[in-house]
Enzyme design. Sequence first.
Site, mmCIF file in Angstrom:
data_model
loop_
_atom_site.group_PDB
_atom_site.id
_atom_site.type_symbol
_atom_site.label_atom_id
_atom_site.label_comp_id
_atom_site.label_asym_id
_atom_site.label_seq_id
_atom_site.Cartn_x
_atom_site.Cartn_y
_atom_site.Cartn_z
ATOM 1 N N GLU A 1 76.276 19.556 26.177
ATOM 2 C CA GLU A 1 76.389 20.086 24.806
ATOM 3 C C GLU A 1 77.680 20.908 24.702
ATOM 4 O OE1 GLU A 1 73.763 23.311 23.449
ATOM 5 O OE2 GLU A 1 73.361 22.112 21.659
ATOM 6 N N GLN B 1 83.343 30.533 21.978
ATOM 7 C CA GLN B 1 83.004 29.179 21.552
ATOM 8 C C GLN B 1 84.277 28.321 21.484
ATOM 9 O OE1 GLN B 1 79.738 29.119 21.324
ATOM 10 N NE2 GLN B 1 79.715 26.895 21.181
ATOM 11 N N GLY C 1 67.743 28.788 21.269
ATOM 12 C CA GLY C 1 69.057 29.061 21.856
ATOM 13 C C GLY C 1 69.399 27.999 22.877
ATOM 14 N N CYS D 1 72.357 22.465 16.297
ATOM 15 C CA CYS D 1 71.597 21.907 17.419
ATOM 16 C C CYS D 1 71.393 20.413 17.203
ATOM 17 C CB CYS D 1 70.269 22.623 17.564
ATOM 18 S SG CYS D 1 69.356 22.700 16.025
ATOM 19 N N GLY E 1 67.036 29.574 27.692
ATOM 20 C CA GLY E 1 65.620 29.230 27.513
ATOM 21 C C GLY E 1 64.885 29.162 28.846
ATOM 22 N N GLU F 1 63.070 26.293 21.666
ATOM 23 C CA GLU F 1 63.874 25.257 20.993
ATOM 24 C C GLU F 1 65.291 25.415 21.530
ATOM 25 O OE1 GLU F 1 62.729 22.988 19.163
ATOM 26 O OE2 GLU F 1 60.771 23.785 18.624
ATOM 27 N N GLU G 1 58.338 23.866 15.614
ATOM 28 C CA GLU G 1 58.270 24.807 14.502
ATOM 29 C C GLU G 1 58.310 24.026 13.194
ATOM 30 O OE1 GLU G 1 61.084 27.805 15.294
ATOM 31 O OE2 GLU G 1 62.754 26.455 15.528
ATOM 32 N N ASN H 1 73.642 30.133 14.795
ATOM 33 C CA ASN H 1 74.165 29.030 13.970
ATOM 34 C C ASN H 1 73.398 28.822 12.653
ATOM 35 O OD1 ASN H 1 71.982 27.994 15.417
ATOM 36 N ND2 ASN H 1 72.838 25.936 15.482
ATOM 37 N N LYS I 1 64.882 39.895 17.485
ATOM 38 C CA LYS I 1 66.258 40.143 17.936
ATOM 39 C C LYS I 1 67.146 38.965 17.552
ATOM 40 C CE LYS I 1 68.755 39.150 21.575
ATOM 41 N NZ LYS I 1 70.065 39.105 20.900
#
Length: 503
Positions: free
Chosen positions: A391, A337, A234, A290, A239, A256, A470, A158, A181
């Site tokens: 989500e 999606q 992701g 996100c 995760g 994250e 981050e 995204n 990646k």
Amino acid sequence: MSTSAARTTTFHNFIDGAWVASVSGDLFEDRNPADTDDVVGAFQKSTAADVANAIDAARLAYERWRLVPAPKRAELLFRAAQLVADRKDPLAREMTREMGKVLDETRGDVQEAIDMTFFMAGEGRRQYGQTVPSELRDKFALSIRQPMGVASIITPWNFPMAIPSWKIIPALVCGNTIVFKPATLTPLSALNFVKILEEAGIPRGVVNLVTGGGGDVGTAMVINDTVRIVSFTGSTDVGRTVSEHAAPSFKKVHLEMGGKNVIMIMDDANLELAVEGCLWGGFGTSGQRCTAASRVVVHEKVYDSFLDQFVSRAKALRVGDGLRPETQMGPVVSAGQLETVMKYVEIGREEGAKLACGGHRLTGGPYAKGFFHEPTVFADVAPSMRIAQEEIFGPVVSVMPCRSFDEAVAIGNGVQYGLSASIYTQDVNRAFAAMRDMYTGIFYVNAPTIGAEVHLPFGGTKATGNGHREAGTAALDVFSEWKSVYVDFSGRLQRAQIDATEL
Ligand code: NAD
């Protein structure tokens, strides 16, 4: 492959300073989600063997790169930042073509990569440690940052250039080498960024790119014993798997993950501003941020008025190809999606939420070959409904009434995620109370849940993140380790306890 195969550009992995094919000999296609006839390129469908080669190259390069003085490493990064800035527009266009969001947003994505790279390059001259008084007389006590080794960087689709830059650049300025990646839906923007790092003069083996699926490439990057840190952005489910795979070798894992962000609108809010914020917070990037404001909690005194305005603005949004200047909301990124969005619309209906607008896939005409969906608003949503808890990652916003500030905060916090929250109010006391009481990593007052700046920490709590951040100088903590250093210059064995006679 289709008849267009002959015209399709094939892109390679970047391993040990060379652009190489995967040992698999297989490719995957990257297609434009606004027009699936448009093939953006063919990319390497890599395997664990490619990952092993990349990690080997990064391991060898680390021994040289860690000794390059940080200000020198930074010089290369400053050069890279300027190259990205010089090419901002073409990079943004390629990004829109590859993942659909409108040009203004992809320009913003590239700009974040520019900002982050300039900001982090500046850290090449900082990376401060501490110097403290020693307990002993002729001794110094200090702490220094140390690089960790090889970092595996795994990113979503995204923010195809911004998120890689948030990870790669701090990793490099701290002296680590990387294997990267990107998501299979956005390999071109990732490759464009790596090409620029190559052009800026980053030495061979320091940056390696391996494209391919999460199961093959991602897993191999996480379980490898040489890798000392995994930085992943992701979904929460993936995760969790990454965390489990990394645990046996005790690597540092920076996660994250998902979000279900809330905008709380109080009875004293500037409604015009709140409507605007909810519109772009909810439908920007087709709701695929996100930090998207997928939940809106509105005080009952202004609920009807807010809903009327919000729904009429959502209905008026111009959906289309993100490359067209008039488009305000692009397609969603993929068939998968789109299916998820449609599934949740059905779930919302079945749960008894009121569909206030949208709710359908857009088909025919300019929508015939893409993954377009109407901006969708559910009203009178109960906080426990799945559409208010899970989500969706699409253009679907759930609006919920509340009777008080306390209830808004309780609803806001009542999800498993904790990324971003916002309040619209004129009351400074409420604004500060909400800032303190919302269990999120990011908080906004009179602004939507989106719009982070690169020099502040970014990340979430609970099922969104595992405690790291981050961006800002917090990113240095992700990509470096502390070493405490004691220097004794007394020339004798000093005792830990000093006698009173020595004072
Ligand atoms: P995803 O979890 O499906 O994939 C993310 C990356 O992980 C991809 O590169 C994928 O190939 C890789 N992957 C998949 N399986 C793997 C495995 N077993 N081992 C290692 N890697 C694996 O997520 P996505 O669909 O690309 O992105 C959307 C998600 O990302 C949403 O949940 C969104 O909230 C989240 N996101 C979070 C933030 C944040 O900062 N918190 C930012 C952007 C996106």
